[in-house]
Design an enzyme around this catalytic site. Structure first.
Site: not given
Ligand SMILES: Nc1ncnc2c1ncn2[C@@H]1O[C@H](COP(=O)(O)OP(=O)(O)O)[C@@H](O)[C@H]1O
Ligand SMILES: [Ca+2]
Length: 495
Positions: A168, A208-212
């Site tokens: 990722e 939402g679950a991980s950060t890189q």
């Molecule tokens: N427009 C937005 N404003 C604020 N938070 C958002 C928005 N879109 C997504 N999020 C939140 O940001 C986090 C990361 O989103 P995203 O990158 O889509 O996660 P993932 O790759 O895990 O699906 C999630 O918690 C999601 O609910």
């Molecule tokens: Ca993602």
């Protein structure tokens, strides 16, 4: 009628000149047609099956058979309705069904004849990594369901898989550096040029679950498990990546809530310093139960609704967020981030996207403000009473209550990576670069389809210019010869 030797010589010369002139003309026209006619447009589709939702990205590019490279653009980004595929645990079939809307939209943009040539991929990230740890067979059922739908569609489906955190990070690194032209550039005159200056940028992704975090450090990477090597356009890159599972936004804020619940003991409602004062919410048991990132010791038994009351206290919020990290395990070590995780010193510019961008864009902090301003802005926002916040942002209810927590969480995480007031300006908070959404999807497709050659491409049109130049010179010589012969005929008229 008999011709003099001069006339015969002139006619022979004229014939030869016409023949060679025509040959050159044909050569030029053939070359011109291959340069001027539009090449085929190719398409590729990548589904990004994240923890919170799935997105489809449709890419298109002009096929370039000469050097197997092309300028890729994003033709569509489609947000799949509903939650991420890892949430379909009670009905995996629906995970597959959910993709059909966006897939139909993408197919509508691709000429029918090219559907079977459209390489299509699905990559799932931390939501599915967590599910496969918890319940491998459920994760397989969900992947089988999405595979069924995509194999039955008219595209060239390559497969659905769960990406590692390292994939990722490193594919996002390829995406941004490709999109910014940091690996190789397609100049406006149509030539491939390699940037003289070595300046790939790093990436910071928060799902939402991980950060890189991914970047190319100055010194060799000491922990091989964090290194991905690429040879792209004739240059070697060693990319450092670490993915922190359960440090994505939803996972981290869920862990924060669980810690506050635990600290408050039997006292109800639970006081939450990261929620604005005056904010109150009744959370369903699912807010704590069912998350693989929350230790079972922190979960209420039996599951019941939970009332949470905001106190709008950024200092207490920051302290609670800091408790999610183990900073002491890296104390005094230069090559360590937090939780004892190896990380070489930061280097170069960074692009912070996904939730880094959502959070900072909401807080109006994407204009390279200094760290001091960022801190003050977030603290002031956290201290605003809920009724004022609500009134200021109509229609933005979905995430509104959590931007204070998310803002302070981003600050804590980035400082954990080692960003300070000095290095803070090297971070750009962006959603897109070079017309494409920043994320792992483009890099993933480029890598799987071998679209980035290991060796530097031959200069794009240098070969064509060569033929053009030779052709023009030859034509000029031919015309010169004919005119010369004509002059001979004029100066020495027939005896
Ligand atoms: N427009 C937005 N404003 C604020 N938070 C958002 C928005 N879109 C997504 N999020 C939140 O940001 C986090 C990361 O989103 P995203 O990158 O889509 O996660 P993932 O790759 O895990 O699906 C999630 O918690 C999601 O609910
Ligand atoms: Ca993602």
């Amino acid at each position: 009628m008999s011709l003099s030797w001069k006339e015969r010589a002139f006619l022979a010369l004229l014939g030869a000149a016409t023949a060679s002139g025509l040959t050159v003309l044909i050569l030029i026209l053939v070359e011109a047609s291959s340069v001027l006619l539009p090449a085929d447009t190719k398409f590729g589709i990548v589904f990004d099956a994240g923890s919170s939702h799935t997105s489809l990205f449709l890419y298109q590019w002009q096929a370039d058979k000469k050097n197997n490279s092309g300028v890729i653009s994003q033709a569509l980004a489609c947000r799949v309705e509903g939650p991420g595929i890892s949430s379909y645990t009670s009905d995996p079939t629906q995970a597959g069904e959910s993709l059909k809307g966006c897939l139909g939209e993408a197919l509508g943009l691709i000429p029918k004849a090219q559907h079977p040539d459209t390489a299509t991929f699905l990559g799932a990230t931390a939501g599915m990594r967590l599910l496969s740890q918890k319940n491998g067979s459920l994760a397989r059922d969900i992947l089988a369901a999405v595979t069924r739908v995509l194999s039955q569609s008219p595209v060239d489906f390559w497969g659905a898989e769960i990406l590692t955190g390292q994939d990722e990070g490193s594919f996002a690194w390829i995406t941004i550096n490709y999109a910014l032209g940091r690996l190789v550039k397609y100049s406006s005159s149509g030539e491939w040029i390699q940037p003289a200056e070595w300046a790939p940028v790093g990436v910071l992704d928060m799902g939402g679950a991980s950060t890189q975090i991914s970047f190319v450090p100055m010194a060799p990477i000491l922990d091989q498990s964090t290194q991905t090597t690429f040879r792209l356009y004739g240059r070697n890159y060693s990319v450092y990546t670490h993915s922190y599972l359960c440090y994505g936004r939803d996972a981290a804020l869920g862990r924060l809530l669980a810690a506050l619940v635990q600290q408050s003991g039997p006292q109800r409602p639970v006081h939450h310093p990261c929620y604005h004062s005056g904010y109150q919410v009744v959370l369903p048991p699912a807010a704590l139960h069912g998350s693989s990132c929350i230790p079972s010791s922190a979960v209420l038994e039996p599951p019941r609704n939970l009332t949470v009351l905001g106190t709008g206290n950024p200092a207490a919020c920051l302290a609670a967020i800091r408790a999610l990290f183990n900073f002491s395990s890296c104390a005094g070590q230069r090559e360590c981030a937090f939780n004892g995780v190896y990380q070489p010193p930061l280097r170069g510019r960074f692009y912070a996207f996904s939730d880094f961008y959502h959070t900072f864009s909401f807080l109006n902090l994407t204009s390279r403000q200094p760290l001091g301003t960022v801190n003050t802005t977030i603290w002031e926002f956290c201290q605003r009473p809920w009724r004022l916040v609500e009134a200021s942002y109509p229609g933005q209810e979905r995430w509104l209550c959590s931007f204070c927590a998310a803002g302070l969480y981003v600050l804590t995480l980035l400082q954990g990576y080692g960003f300070s007031a000095d290095t803070w300006p090297s971070i750009d908070f962006e959603e897109q670069a070079g017309g494409v959404d920043i994320g792992w999807t483009l890099g993933y497709m480029l890598n799987l389809t071998g679209m980035i050659p290991a060796e530097a491409p031959a200069p794009g049109r240098a070969q064509s210019y060569g033929v053009w130049t030779a052709g023009v010179v030859f034509l000029v010589l031919t015309i010169g010869t004919v005119l010369g012969a004509g002059a001979v005929q004029l100066l020495w008229p027939q005896e």
